[in-house]
Design an enzyme around this catalytic site. Sequence first.
Site, PDB file in Angstrom:
ATOM      1  N   HIS A  12       0.882  -1.186   0.000  1.00 10.13           N
ATOM      2  CA  HIS A  12       0.000   0.000   0.000  1.00 10.13           C
ATOM      3  C   HIS A  12       0.912   1.226   0.000  1.00 10.13           C
ATOM      4  CE1 HIS A  12      -3.834   2.145   1.515  1.00 10.13           C
ATOM      5  NE2 HIS A  12      -2.920   3.089   1.250  1.00 10.13           N
ATOM      6  N   HIS A  14       1.697   5.286  -1.665  1.00  6.28           N
ATOM      7  CA  HIS A  14       1.327   6.476  -2.442  1.00  6.28           C
ATOM      8  C   HIS A  14       2.597   7.068  -3.040  1.00  6.28           C
ATOM      9  CE1 HIS A  14      -2.795   6.647  -0.829  1.00  6.28           C
ATOM     10  NE2 HIS A  14      -2.248   6.135   0.250  1.00  6.28           N
ATOM     11  N   ARG A  16       2.308   9.466  -5.620  1.00  3.75           N
ATOM     12  CA  ARG A  16       1.961  10.788  -6.185  1.00  3.75           C
ATOM     13  C   ARG A  16       2.377  10.885  -7.645  1.00  3.75           C
ATOM     14  NH1 ARG A  16      -1.125  10.762  -1.828  1.00  3.75           N
ATOM     15  NH2 ARG A  16      -0.230  11.657   0.032  1.00  3.75           N
ATOM     16  N   ASN A  40      -5.079   7.283  -5.991  1.00  4.02           N
ATOM     17  CA  ASN A  40      -5.785   8.530  -5.617  1.00  4.02           C
ATOM     18  C   ASN A  40      -5.020   9.781  -6.050  1.00  4.02           C
ATOM     19  OD1 ASN A  40      -3.840   8.009  -3.593  1.00  4.02           O
ATOM     20  ND2 ASN A  40      -4.985   9.152  -2.047  1.00  4.02           N
ATOM     21  N   LYS A  95      -9.057  -0.293  -5.991  1.00  6.25           N
ATOM     22  CA  LYS A  95      -9.128   0.295  -4.644  1.00  6.25           C
ATOM     23  C   LYS A  95     -10.402   1.104  -4.461  1.00  6.25           C
ATOM     24  CE  LYS A  95      -7.761   2.004  -0.624  1.00  6.25           C
ATOM     25  NZ  LYS A  95      -6.690   2.936  -0.344  1.00  6.25           N
ATOM     26  N   HIS A 134     -10.577   1.194   1.632  1.00  7.29           N
ATOM     27  CA  HIS A 134     -10.329   2.125   2.737  1.00  7.29           C
ATOM     28  C   HIS A 134     -11.588   2.065   3.605  1.00  7.29           C
ATOM     29  CE1 HIS A 134      -8.542   5.949   4.465  1.00  7.29           C
ATOM     30  NE2 HIS A 134      -9.693   5.796   5.102  1.00  7.29           N
ATOM     31  N   HIS A 168      -4.792  -0.821   5.680  1.00 10.35           N
ATOM     32  CA  HIS A 168      -4.283  -0.116   6.876  1.00 10.35           C
ATOM     33  C   HIS A 168      -5.207  -0.235   8.091  1.00 10.35           C
ATOM     34  CE1 HIS A 168      -6.932   2.833   5.102  1.00 10.35           C
ATOM     35  NE2 HIS A 168      -6.042   3.283   4.239  1.00 10.35           N
ATOM     36  N   ASP A 240       1.446   2.484   3.539  1.00  3.47           N
ATOM     37  CA  ASP A 240       0.605   3.682   3.394  1.00  3.47           C
ATOM     38  C   ASP A 240       1.465   4.935   3.489  1.00  3.47           C
ATOM     39  OD1 ASP A 240      -1.628   5.210   2.921  1.00  3.47           O
ATOM     40  OD2 ASP A 240      -2.390   5.102   4.973  1.00  3.47           O
ATOM     41  N   HIS A 244       3.498  14.357   1.698  1.00  8.42           N
ATOM     42  CA  HIS A 244       2.927  15.675   1.394  1.00  8.42           C
ATOM     43  C   HIS A 244       4.072  16.673   1.558  1.00  8.42           C
ATOM     44  CE1 HIS A 244      -1.341  14.457   1.462  1.00  8.42           C
ATOM     45  NE2 HIS A 244      -1.025  13.679   2.473  1.00  8.42           N
ATOM     46  N   ALA A 256      -3.355  14.797   5.713  1.00  6.40           N
ATOM     47  CA  ALA A 256      -3.194  13.508   6.406  1.00  6.40           C
ATOM     48  C   ALA A 256      -2.243  12.616   5.630  1.00  6.40           C
ATOM     49  CB  ALA A 256      -4.554  12.823   6.537  1.00  6.40           C
TER      50      ALA A 256
HETATM   51  C1  NCD Z   1      -3.416   9.019   2.213  1.00  9.71           C
HETATM   52  C2  NCD Z   1      -2.960  10.073   1.190  1.00  9.71           C
HETATM   53  O1  NCD Z   1      -2.405  11.095   1.618  1.00  9.71           O
HETATM   54  O2  NCD Z   1      -3.111   9.830   0.001  1.00  9.71           O
HETATM   55  N1  NCD Z   1      -3.481   9.638   3.500  1.00  9.71           N
HETATM   56  C3  NCD Z   1      -3.448   9.009   4.699  1.00  9.71           C
HETATM   57  O3  NCD Z   1      -3.601   9.681   5.722  1.00  9.71           O
HETATM   58  N2  NCD Z   1      -3.247   7.717   4.797  1.00  9.71           N
HETATM   59  C4  NCD Z   1      -4.713   8.434   1.776  1.00  9.71           C
HETATM   60  C5  NCD Z   1      -5.123   7.210   2.526  1.00  9.71           C
HETATM   61  O4  NCD Z   1      -4.567   6.119   2.354  1.00  9.71           O
HETATM   62  O5  NCD Z   1      -6.051   7.311   3.332  1.00  9.71           O
HETATM   63 ZN    ZN Z   2      -3.220   5.064   1.649  1.00  3.32          ZN
END
Ligand code: NCD
Ligand code: ZN
Length: 335
Positions: A12, A14, A16, A40, A95, A134, A168, A240, A244, A256
Amino acid sequence: MQIVLNSPLDMHLHLRDADMLKRVAPLSSFSFSGAIIMPNLVPPITTIEALLEYRQRILSSTCRDNFKPLMTLFFKNDYSYNFLKDAKKYIAAVKLYPSGITTNSEGGVSNMDIGGLRDTFEAMSELGIPLLVHGETNGFVMDREEEFGSVYEQFAKNFPKLKIVMEHITTKHSAELLDRYENLYATITLHHLYITLDDVAGGMLLPHLFCKPIAKRPEDRDALLKLALSAHPKVMFGSDSAPHPVDKTESCGCAAGVFTAPIALQALAMLFEKHGKLKNLQAFVSDNATYIYEYEPIKKEVVLAKAPFVVPKSYEGVVPMFAGEEISWSIKNVR
Ligand code: NCD
Ligand code: ZN
């Protein structure tokens, strides 16, 4: 002391896009053999064209390493059987996000009633495409995941051939749910094995530990630890890791997401060693995932050594978990 991990997988992740992708992707591809890539983006990945283009950008950003991005589509309940059949060659999973529940999930599902989801779930069951979820309602923040439990049960009961991954998980309740249905699986992050809500908001507010789902109570963390440390066969590591830019995290209305990709394996080794369970780390970070996803990973050996590693305060403007702290394990070699 040292250990060798074979083909670690992050189930899992991200990555970007654009500049951020270029910054963070090599930090995963260096030490992981592959990863499930979350869809996402803005806009989310909902077409095969967008998915293949994104995959290509990931491969360009990770070209120095042997790394396989396992792509996912953002769930839409109008995906037809034929669309999914064509997509199957290119995807590892689909997802599902409840609409608006987390970062860039606005186009997600707003009604979890099975009626509206049935056709897509049936097509996925038939084609053997796993459903990643999720699992949070829009209720009180500490109760969201547990409230979503009945939705997981409905999905699991009504679609017994569909592999459903509770992404998660953060609660004792989810940990128990896992064993009640054969077709439920779970990923667990690094940060949810380490922290509780107290670490996020019990003293000074620590925005770099703020994430969805929010970290819960000590008994919840202990239940997750028990699953991970025993390498429960239905549980996989999924960081996860959700980067950011620092100005989006250290701000009013902070984003988040906890950024753990570059320190994940070292911090997992530290945790498993502390509990005398290093022998189970291989199953948690790779073997279980290969069975659940029926996936043969690219070969990669990661040698981890018990040697201090000072975590950088920032990776080009993204602040990792344990920033500036010394952790007791480091990556010695990748081959
Ligand atoms: C994730 C994100 O920033 O894309 N944020 C998070 O707090 N985990 C999205 C997600 O997996 O919920
Ligand atoms: Zn995530």
